[in-house]
Design a protein around this motif. Structure first.
Motif, short mmCIF file in Angstrom:
data_model
loop_
_atom_site.label_atom_id
_atom_site.label_comp_id
_atom_site.label_asym_id
_atom_site.label_seq_id
_atom_site.Cartn_x
_atom_site.Cartn_y
_atom_site.Cartn_z
N LYS A 1 18.04 -27.21 6.20
CA LYS A 1 17.35 -27.70 5.02
C LYS A 1 17.78 -26.90 3.81
CE LYS A 1 13.25 -24.90 5.95
NZ LYS A 1 11.78 -24.92 6.16
N SER A 2 17.66 -27.51 2.65
CA SER A 2 18.03 -26.83 1.43
C SER A 2 16.80 -26.16 0.82
CB SER A 2 18.63 -27.82 0.43
OG SER A 2 17.62 -28.68 -0.08
N GLU A 3 17.05 -25.42 -0.25
CA GLU A 3 15.94 -24.73 -0.92
C GLU A 3 15.01 -25.72 -1.61
OE1 GLU A 3 19.13 -24.10 -1.25
OE2 GLU A 3 19.73 -24.75 -3.26
N ILE A 4 15.49 -26.93 -1.83
CA ILE A 4 14.64 -27.97 -2.43
C ILE A 4 13.55 -28.39 -1.44
CG2 ILE A 4 14.60 -30.31 -3.38
CD1 ILE A 4 17.60 -29.94 -3.98
N PHE A 5 13.90 -28.39 -0.18
CA PHE A 5 13.02 -28.87 0.89
C PHE A 5 11.98 -27.81 1.19
CE2 PHE A 5 12.45 -32.16 4.03
CZ PHE A 5 11.80 -31.53 5.07
N ASP A 6 10.95 -27.74 0.34
CA ASP A 6 9.90 -26.72 0.54
C ASP A 6 8.75 -27.29 1.37
OD1 ASP A 6 8.78 -27.07 -2.92
OD2 ASP A 6 8.39 -28.30 -1.15
N ASP A 7 7.64 -26.58 1.38
CA ASP A 7 6.51 -26.97 2.24
C ASP A 7 5.88 -28.31 1.85
OD1 ASP A 7 5.27 -23.55 2.62
OD2 ASP A 7 6.89 -24.67 3.60
N GLN A 8 6.21 -28.82 0.69
CA GLN A 8 5.69 -30.12 0.28
C GLN A 8 6.40 -31.27 0.99
OE1 GLN A 8 2.98 -30.71 -1.74
NE2 GLN A 8 2.77 -28.52 -1.42
N PHE A 9 7.56 -30.98 1.58
CA PHE A 9 8.36 -32.01 2.23
C PHE A 9 8.25 -31.88 3.74
CE2 PHE A 9 10.87 -33.75 -1.27
CZ PHE A 9 10.76 -32.77 -2.25
N SER A 10 8.29 -33.01 4.41
CA SER A 10 8.39 -33.00 5.86
C SER A 10 9.14 -34.26 6.30
CB SER A 10 7.02 -32.93 6.53
OG SER A 10 6.25 -34.07 6.22
N VAL A 11 9.74 -34.18 7.48
CA VAL A 11 10.44 -35.32 8.03
C VAL A 11 9.93 -35.55 9.44
CG1 VAL A 11 12.56 -35.21 6.66
CG2 VAL A 11 12.36 -33.85 8.75
N GLU A 12 10.07 -36.81 9.85
CA GLU A 12 9.57 -37.18 11.16
C GLU A 12 10.35 -38.37 11.68
OE1 GLU A 12 5.09 -37.56 13.02
OE2 GLU A 12 5.54 -38.69 11.21
N ARG A 13 10.52 -38.39 13.00
CA ARG A 13 11.08 -39.58 13.64
C ARG A 13 9.98 -40.08 14.58
NH1 ARG A 13 15.55 -42.57 14.30
NH2 ARG A 13 16.41 -42.97 16.35
N PRO A 14 9.07 -40.89 14.04
CA PRO A 14 7.86 -41.24 14.79
C PRO A 14 8.10 -42.14 16.00
CG PRO A 14 7.98 -42.48 12.75
CD PRO A 14 9.11 -41.49 12.71
#
Lengths: 111, 115
Positions: free
Chosen positions: B57-70
Motif C-alpha cells: 500500500k502507498s502512503e495515501i492508503f491510510d486508516d480511512q481506506f480499506s479493501v475487501e474481496r467479499p
C-alpha cells in the motif's frame, strides 16, 4: 526527474505523421507499460515490455526500452485523429507489485 | 474480451460520509489493485491485494481506506469518512498468473465527488 517522466508534455501533429513519446525512469524495473487515456476516461493498456526486452510491436505501435539509459519510447506510426489522447508510461519496480505512472504526454492529431 | 468493470461510474457524497466503490476484476486474475487520479494529475497507486490480503500500500492508503474481496467476484474500496481531497477518479485494475510482470488491466473508473 521523477520515476516515469514523459516528454514531451504535449505534442500536436498532422494526421498521417508519426508521433514519438519518451519516458524516463530512475530505478531498476521489472517491466514498463504504456497506456492511453482519452479525456476523463479509463486507462487502455497498449503494450507491456519486460526489462529483458528491447523492442516490441503491436499494430501501428512500436515500443523500445533501453535499460542502460533508463528510458523507453512509444512510436505511433501513421497517426489518426482517433489517436488523440494522453499517453502514460507505468513502471513496475523490482520487488514491488505497484506501478508508478508518469505525468503523461497529451497527443493531439489534427485531421 | 474480458474486462474489468466498476460501479458506480460517478458517486457524489457529502464530506464525512462513507463510500464503497465496487469492482469486478477479470475472472481468472489473482492480483487486484486500486489507483486514483486527481483531476489533472498523474495516476497514483493506492493498494495491491493478493490471496485475500494487502500486498502493498502507498502512503495515501491510510486508516480511512480499506479493501475487501467479499465474494469470488467483487473487489471493493471503502473510504470511511470522506474528505474533500478524496475527490478523484478511482481505478480498479487486475492482473493474472501471480507474476509481477503481468499486464494490469484497468476498469473505466469511478469518479468520486466529495462535497
Amino acid at each position: 526527474s521523477q520515476q516515469g517522466e514523459e516528454d514531451p508534455q504535449a505534442l500536436s501533429i498532422q494526421e498521417g505523421e508519426n508521433a514519438t513519446m519518451n519516458c524516463s525512469y530512475k530505478t531498476s524495473i521489472n517491466n514498463l507499460q504504456w497506456y492511453r487515456q482519452n479525456s476523463g476516461r479509463g486507462l487502455v493498456h497498449l503494450i507491456l515490455i519486460r526489462s529483458n526486452e528491447r523492442e516490441k510491436h503491436s499494430g501501428r505501435l512500436r515500443v523500445t526500452l533501453d535499460t542502460s539509459k533508463k528510458s523507453s519510447s512509444l512510436l505511433i506510426t501513421a497517426s489518426r485523429a482517433a489517436d488523440t489522447a494522453s499517453y502514460f508510461c507505468a513502471t513496475s519496480l523490482s520487488g514491488t507489485y505497484k506501478y508508478i505512472f508518469g505525468t503523461g504526454t497529451r497527443l493531439k492529431v489534427l485531421a | 474480451e474480458p474486462e474489468v468493470t466498476q460501479t458506480p461510474s460517478h458517486q457524489v457524497t457529502q464530506m464525512g460520509q462513507e463510500v464503497i466503490l465496487r469492482c469486478v476484476p477479470i475472472s481468472n486474475h489473482l492480483y487486484f489493485y486500486w489507483y486514483r487520479q486527481i483531476l489533472g494529475q498523474k495516476v497514483e497507486f493506492l493498494v495491491s491485494f493478493y490471496n485475500n490480503e494487502i500486498s502493498e500500500k502507498s502512503e495515501i492508503f491510510d486508516d480511512q481506506f480499506s479493501v475487501e474481496r467479499p465474494d469470488g467476484s467483487n473487489f471493493t474500496l471503502k473510504i470511511r469518512s470522506t474528505k474533500l481531497e478524496d475527490s478523484a477518479m478511482y481505478f480498479c485494475a487486475s492482473s493474472g498468473h501471480g507474476l509481477i510482470t503481468d499486464t494490469q488491466y484497468f476498469g473505466p473508473g469511478t469518479r468520486l465527488t466529495v462535497l
